[in-house]
Design an enzyme around this catalytic site. Structure first.
Site, short mmCIF file in Angstrom:
data_model
loop_
_atom_site.label_atom_id
_atom_site.label_comp_id
_atom_site.label_asym_id
_atom_site.label_seq_id
_atom_site.Cartn_x
_atom_site.Cartn_y
_atom_site.Cartn_z
N GLN A 193 3.12 9.91 1.41
CA GLN A 193 4.38 9.18 1.34
C GLN A 193 5.20 9.53 0.10
OE1 GLN A 193 2.35 5.18 2.11
NE2 GLN A 193 4.33 4.92 3.12
N HIS A 220 -2.61 7.27 7.02
CA HIS A 220 -1.59 8.16 6.43
C HIS A 220 -2.21 9.48 5.97
CE1 HIS A 220 2.28 6.14 6.19
NE2 HIS A 220 1.73 5.03 5.72
N GLY A 254 0.84 -1.19 0.00
CA GLY A 254 0.00 0.00 0.00
C GLY A 254 0.87 1.24 0.00
N HIS A 266 -4.32 1.10 7.64
CA HIS A 266 -2.97 1.69 7.69
C HIS A 266 -2.85 2.83 6.67
CE1 HIS A 266 1.59 1.24 7.86
NE2 HIS A 266 1.41 1.97 6.78
N GLU A 267 -3.29 2.58 5.43
CA GLU A 267 -3.15 3.60 4.38
C GLU A 267 -4.05 4.81 4.64
OE1 GLU A 267 -0.63 3.43 2.53
OE2 GLU A 267 -0.25 1.37 3.12
N CYS A 309 5.82 -0.38 7.17
CA CYS A 309 5.47 0.78 6.33
C CYS A 309 6.68 1.13 5.47
CB CYS A 309 5.12 1.95 7.25
SG CYS A 309 4.70 3.48 6.37
N LEU A 310 6.44 1.42 4.21
CA LEU A 310 7.55 1.78 3.31
C LEU A 310 8.26 3.05 3.78
CD1 LEU A 310 5.98 1.04 -0.21
CD2 LEU A 310 7.67 -0.32 1.03
NI NI Z 1 2.63 3.18 5.63
#
Ligand code: NI
Length: 161
Positions: free
Chosen positions: A51, A136, A46, A132-133, A90-91
């Site tokens: 991000q 953000h 995701g 989660h997304e 998380c990226l």
């Molecule tokens: Ni994330």
């Protein structure tokens, strides 16, 4: 298509609240393509606007290589139930994982790239990815909610035991 730079923890952009998208312009369509490409290349499941430095309510999610790619504009959780405690990463926070409590089932309402509103109900890992997304988009990182944090290495060693 272009590979976008993924911002990492400490960058203020990740802490800002995103504005809704009022109009699906060619720029938004390109952004969706670029976000999916960036997510795939980074082996993520995701990716959210902030991000990649875009403070707009937009996310892409794909939890399985052969599964559907969810493109979500102005997504909202309209129903949730149950709870699940599991690891997530998380990226934007490379090398770390944390144990986070999430609803077990969520229904998300979003607009797709054609401007069509749709609903998707997800359970388990996909529900976790949506939560989660969407967090953000409000400047929330999973580390804010994690009951326990560890490095990816520590997790792998724990699983070996
Ligand atoms: Ni994330």
């Amino acid at each position: 298509m272009a590979y976008l730079t993924i911002l990492t923890e400490g960058d203020e952009t990740l802490r800002k609240k995103c504005r809704p998208i009022d109009e699906i312009t060619p720029r938004i369509l390109t952004l969706l393509d670029d976000m999916a490409e960036t997510m795939h290349k980074a082996n993520g499941v995701g990716l959210a606007g902030p991000q990649v430095g875009v403070l707009r309510r937009i996310v892409v999610v794909q939890t399985e290589p052969d599964g559907p790619l969810y493109e979500m504009i102005n997504p909202k959780i309209i129903e949730f139930s149950g709870s699940q405690l599991d690891y997530e990463g998380c990226l934007s926070i490379p090398g770390k994982v944390g144990v986070v409590d999430r609803p077990d089932k969520v229904t998300v309402e979003a607009t797709d790239r054609n401007g069509v509103q749709y609903r998707v109900t997800a359970e388990g890992f996909l529900a976790r990815a949506f939560c989660h997304e969407l967090d953000h988009l409000d400047g929330i990182l999973y580390t804010d909610k994690a009951k326990r944090m560890m490095t990816q290495d520590e997790l792998e060693h724990e699983e070996d035991d």
